[in-house]
Design an enzyme around this catalytic site. Structure first.
Site, PDB file in Angstrom:
ATOM      1  N   THR A   1     -11.877   8.631 -19.834  1.00  0.00           N
ATOM      2  CA  THR A   1     -11.196   8.415 -18.947  1.00  0.00           C
ATOM      3  C   THR A   1     -10.213   9.862 -18.595  1.00  0.00           C
ATOM      4  O   THR A   1      -9.182  10.181 -19.224  1.00  0.00           O
ATOM      5  CB  THR A   1     -10.189   7.585 -18.147  1.00  0.00           C
ATOM      6  OG1 THR A   1      -9.571   7.224 -18.604  1.00  0.00           O
ATOM      7  CG2 THR A   1     -11.401   6.251 -18.237  1.00  0.00           C
TER       8      THR A   1
ATOM      9  N   ASP B   1     -12.572   4.689 -28.173  1.00  0.00           N
ATOM     10  CA  ASP B   1     -12.771   4.986 -26.286  1.00  0.00           C
ATOM     11  C   ASP B   1     -10.662   4.911 -26.054  1.00  0.00           C
ATOM     12  O   ASP B   1     -10.268   3.750 -26.185  1.00  0.00           O
ATOM     13  CB  ASP B   1     -12.894   2.890 -25.862  1.00  0.00           C
ATOM     14  CG  ASP B   1     -12.656   3.264 -24.609  1.00  0.00           C
ATOM     15  OD1 ASP B   1     -12.053   4.202 -23.824  1.00  0.00           O
ATOM     16  OD2 ASP B   1     -13.089   2.260 -23.884  1.00  0.00           O
TER      17      ASP B   1
ATOM     18  N   ARG C   1     -10.599  11.306 -11.156  1.00  0.00           N
ATOM     19  CA  ARG C   1     -11.164   9.967 -11.737  1.00  0.00           C
ATOM     20  C   ARG C   1     -11.841  10.587 -12.332  1.00  0.00           C
ATOM     21  O   ARG C   1     -12.880  10.880 -11.471  1.00  0.00           O
ATOM     22  CB  ARG C   1     -11.029   9.609 -10.438  1.00  0.00           C
ATOM     23  CG  ARG C   1     -11.642   7.884 -10.304  1.00  0.00           C
ATOM     24  CD  ARG C   1     -11.015   6.883  -9.523  1.00  0.00           C
ATOM     25  NE  ARG C   1      -9.151   7.008  -9.100  1.00  0.00           N
ATOM     26  CZ  ARG C   1      -8.021   5.903 -10.114  1.00  0.00           C
ATOM     27  NH1 ARG C   1      -9.526   5.371 -10.860  1.00  0.00           N
ATOM     28  NH2 ARG C   1      -8.059   6.306  -9.798  1.00  0.00           N
TER      29      ARG C   1
ATOM     30  N   GLU D   1     -28.524  17.514 -10.403  1.00  0.00           N
ATOM     31  CA  GLU D   1     -29.436  16.497 -12.131  1.00  0.00           C
ATOM     32  C   GLU D   1     -29.425  17.170 -12.398  1.00  0.00           C
ATOM     33  O   GLU D   1     -30.571  18.445 -12.285  1.00  0.00           O
ATOM     34  CB  GLU D   1     -30.436  15.694 -11.379  1.00  0.00           C
ATOM     35  CG  GLU D   1     -30.211  14.306 -10.019  1.00  0.00           C
ATOM     36  CD  GLU D   1     -30.744  13.698  -9.420  1.00  0.00           C
ATOM     37  OE1 GLU D   1     -32.273  14.037  -9.238  1.00  0.00           O
ATOM     38  OE2 GLU D   1     -31.230  12.430  -8.909  1.00  0.00           O
TER      39      GLU D   1
ATOM     40  N   LYS E   1      -6.642   9.140 -16.178  1.00  0.00           N
ATOM     41  CA  LYS E   1      -4.792   8.361 -17.084  1.00  0.00           C
ATOM     42  C   LYS E   1      -4.245   9.484 -17.852  1.00  0.00           C
ATOM     43  O   LYS E   1      -3.416  10.006 -16.968  1.00  0.00           O
ATOM     44  CB  LYS E   1      -5.392   7.671 -17.927  1.00  0.00           C
ATOM     45  CG  LYS E   1      -6.347   5.985 -17.273  1.00  0.00           C
ATOM     46  CD  LYS E   1      -7.262   5.124 -18.193  1.00  0.00           C
ATOM     47  CE  LYS E   1      -7.480   4.703 -17.248  1.00  0.00           C
ATOM     48  NZ  LYS E   1      -8.743   3.237 -18.084  1.00  0.00           N
TER      49      LYS E   1
ATOM     50  N   TYR F   1     -26.214  19.397  -5.068  1.00  0.00           N
ATOM     51  CA  TYR F   1     -27.157  18.359  -5.846  1.00  0.00           C
ATOM     52  C   TYR F   1     -27.417  19.041  -7.265  1.00  0.00           C
ATOM     53  O   TYR F   1     -27.680  20.325  -7.713  1.00  0.00           O
ATOM     54  CB  TYR F   1     -28.784  18.092  -5.699  1.00  0.00           C
ATOM     55  CG  TYR F   1     -28.175  16.147  -5.433  1.00  0.00           C
ATOM     56  CD1 TYR F   1     -28.252  16.036  -6.662  1.00  0.00           C
ATOM     57  CD2 TYR F   1     -28.273  15.451  -3.869  1.00  0.00           C
ATOM     58  CE1 TYR F   1     -28.479  14.034  -6.647  1.00  0.00           C
ATOM     59  CE2 TYR F   1     -28.391  14.520  -3.779  1.00  0.00           C
ATOM     60  CZ  TYR F   1     -28.422  13.419  -5.307  1.00  0.00           C
ATOM     61  OH  TYR F   1     -28.285  12.270  -5.490  1.00  0.00           O
TER      62      TYR F   1
HETATM   63  C1  LIG Z   1      -9.494   2.599 -17.917  1.00  0.00           C
HETATM   64  C2  LIG Z   1     -10.547   1.805 -19.616  1.00  0.00           C
HETATM   65  C3  LIG Z   1     -11.869   2.093 -19.127  1.00  0.00           C
HETATM   66  C4  LIG Z   1     -12.430   1.846 -18.071  1.00  0.00           C
HETATM   67  O1  LIG Z   1     -12.203   3.834 -16.552  1.00  0.00           O
HETATM   68  P1  LIG Z   1     -12.638   3.231 -15.291  1.00  0.00           P
HETATM   69  O2  LIG Z   1     -12.697   4.889 -14.922  1.00  0.00           O
HETATM   70  O3  LIG Z   1     -11.713   2.203 -14.930  1.00  0.00           O
HETATM   71  O4  LIG Z   1     -14.556   3.276 -15.202  1.00  0.00           O
HETATM   72  C5  LIG Z   1     -13.250   1.785 -20.074  1.00  0.00           C
HETATM   73  N1  LIG Z   1     -12.109   1.479 -20.753  1.00  0.00           N
HETATM   74  C6  LIG Z   1     -10.825   1.450 -21.990  1.00  0.00           C
HETATM   75  C7  LIG Z   1     -10.268   1.405 -23.034  1.00  0.00           C
HETATM   76  C8  LIG Z   1      -9.564   1.648 -20.127  1.00  0.00           C
HETATM   77  O5  LIG Z   1      -8.928   0.941 -20.300  1.00  0.00           O
END
Ligand SMILES: *Cc1c(COP(=O)(O)O)cnc(C)c1O
Length: 413
Positions: free
Chosen positions: A222, A196, A231, A52, A225, A50
C-alpha cells in the site's frame, strides 16, 4: 461555477477532521500524514479523467498527459524498489492482493499465508474475504516461545501442503520478515513467492528493512502506510508476471484507474527516494523502540519482547488482567490517543474484544516527534489506562496530549 456556494455542511466536517488529526495522537500503525504535495495531487483535475487501460493503450481519448503521469509513477516505483515491472493502478492493498491471486492461481489452489490472529491480513485467506472463499489457504504462525516466525516450521508446512503460492507479510507483526529463507522454501517446493509489504514499504524504501523485491516473484504494497503516500496499492513483479498482473487489475478486477491518486503515488515515490526519507525510516524504528521500552516500564508486556519496525503489540494482561483491548482503545480515545485493539498470539479473547493494542509510530514520526516525545506518549497511555474510570484524569491527559500535539502540527501554518 456552482450556484450553491461553498458546501458548508460537508466542509465543516472536513475542518473538524483536520482539527482532530492535529490535536490528538495518531498511533494507528497503518496511518500516516502525507506531504502537502501528495494532498495537492490527490485533489487535482486528474480525478476528472477516464483512462481505462494502460499508458499508450487506453479505451478513451485525451489520455496523452495522463499517460505521462502514470508512466512517471511506474518508472519511479520500479526505480525505488529495483523492480522489473510496476502496476500502480490498484485502488488499495486488498485489490493488489486479489489481482495477484487472479493472475497466478486457479480457484481451489493451495496458498500458504500467515495466521490472521497472529498478524496476517484478511486478504491472506480469511473466510470472510474472497481470498479465503476462492482459494485453499493454509496458515503458518509464530512460535509460542519467542512469538516470531520460525522458517523451519514454514518449510515443513510447505513440504506437506505443496502450495502453488507462498504469501509473506503481515498487518500486526513487529519483527523483520526475512524474504531470503522464504525464497528458498518456495524454490524447494516449486511455489511462487509473493511478499505483501503493505505496512513496511516505507521502511524498505528508506533502507530500514530488507528489500523483498530481489527475492520475491511479486511484491504488493500500500502507498499510504509507512510509505506516506496517498491511499492506494501497487504491485511490483518480475517481467515474467507483468502481463498476467496487468490483465488481472484491468479488465480483471477494476475499471477506470484513479489517475489523481496515481499522480500522488508518483509524488510519494519521489519523496521516498530522497536522502531525508532514509532518516525518516530510521527514526520511525527508533521511535517504536523508544515507545516499546517506555511502555514496558509502564507494566505492559511487549509481544516478542520488542520491535524491528514501526509497530509494537502490547499484551494488556500484565498491566491489568481485567482490561480488554476494546476497553483500552475506548479509554485512550477519550484521552486523545488514537490507536486500535489487536489480538495477540494465543489471545483468549475474540477479535472484537482482544487482549492487546497495536501502536504505530509512522504518523507521529512524520510530525517530527522523537524519542523524548515517545516517552511522554507511553506515560499518557499508562496514566489514562490506570485512571480509566476517572473522567477528570482522562480530561487532564487529553489536555496534555493536546499541548504535545500543538508543538508537532502535521501541517504547520
Ligand atoms: C493494510 C494491508 C492490506 C490492505 O490494504 P487496504 O489498502 O486497506 O486494502 C493488505 N495487506 C496487508 C498486510 C496490510 O497490512
Amino acid at each position: 461555477m456552482s450556484p450553491l456556494g461553498r458546501d458548508e455542511e460537508l466542509f465543516s466536517i472536513l475542518d473538524r477532521e483536520r482539527e482532530r488529526q492535529s490535536t490528538t495522537l495518531q498511533l494507528i500503525a497503518s496511518e500516516n500524514f502525507t506531504s502537502r504535495a501528495v494532498l495537492e495531487a490527490t485533489g487535482s483535475v486528474l480525478t476528472n479523467k477516464y483512462a481505462e487501460g494502460y499508458p499508450g493503450k487506453r479505451y478513451y481519448g485525451g489520455n496523452q498527459i495522463v499517460d505521462e503521469a502514470e508512466e512517471l509513477a511506474r518508472r519511479r516505483a520500479m526505480d525505488l524498489f529495483g523492480a522489473e515491472h510496476a502496476n500502480v493502478q490498484p485502488h488499495a492493498g486488498a485489490n493488489a492482493n486479489m489481482a495477484v491471486y487472479l493472475a497466478v492461481l486457479e480457484p481451489g489452489d493451495t496458498v500458504l499465508g500467515m495466521r490472521l490472529d497472529q498478524g496476517g491480513h484478511l486478504t491472506h485467506g480469511s473466510p470472510v474475504n474472497a481470498s479465503g472463499q476462492l482459494y485453499r489457504f493454509v496458515s503458518y504462525g509464530v512460535t509460542e516461545s519467542d512469538e516470531r516466525l520460525d522458517y523451519d516450521q514454514i518449510r515443513d508446512l510447505a513440504k506437506a501442503e505443496r502450495p502453488r503460492l507462498i504469501v509473506a507479510g503481515a498487518t500486526a507483526y513487529p519483527r523483520i520478515i526475512d524474504p531470503a529463507p522464504l525464497r528458498r522454501i518456495a524454490d524447494e517446493v516449486g511455489a511462487l513467492f509473493m511478499f505483501d509489504a503493505a505496512h513496511i514499504a516505507g521502511l524498505v524504501a528508506g533502507g530500514a528493512h530488507p528489500n523483498p523485491v530481489p527475492e520475491a516473484d511479486i511484491v504488493t504494497f500500500t502507498t499510504h502506510k509507512t510509505l506516506r503516500g496517498p491511499r492506494g496499492g501497487c504491485i511490483l513483479s518480475t517481467a515474467e508476471h507483468a502481463k498476467a498482473i496487468d490483465k488481472a487489475i484491468f479488465p480483471g478486477l477494476q475499471g477506470g484507474p484513479l489517475e489523481h491518486v496515481i499522480a500522488a503515488k508518483a509524488v510519494a515515490f519521489r519523496e521516498a527516494a530522497q536522502p531525508e526519507f532514509k532518516e525518516y525510516a530510521a527514526q520511525i524504528v527508533r521511535n517504536a523502540r523508544a515507545v516499546a521500552e517506555a511502555l514496558a516500564g509502564e507494566g505492559f508486556r511487549i509481544v516478542s519482547g520488542g520491535t524491528d519496525n514501526h509497530l509494537i503489540l502490547l499484551d494488556l494482561r500484565s498491566f491489568d488482567e481485567e482490561l480488554s483491548g476494546k476497553q483500552a482503545q475506548e479509554t485512550l480515545d477519550r484521552a486523545g490517543v488514537t490507536l486500535n485493539k489487536n489480538q495477540i498470539p494465543g489471545d483468549p479473547r475474540s477479535p472484537f474484544v482482544t487482549s492487546g493494542l497495536r501502536v504505530g509510530t509512522a504518523a507521529v514520526t512524520s510530525t517530527g516527534m522523537k524519542e523524548p516525545e515517545m516517552a511522554q506518549v507511553a506515560a499518557f497511555m499508562g496514566r489514562a489506562l490506570r485512571n480509566r474510570s476517572a473522567d477528570h484524569e482522562l480530561a487532564t491527559v487529553r489536555e496534555e496530549v493536546g499541548t504535545l500535539c500543538s508543538k508537532y502540527p502535521p501541517y504547520p501554518g
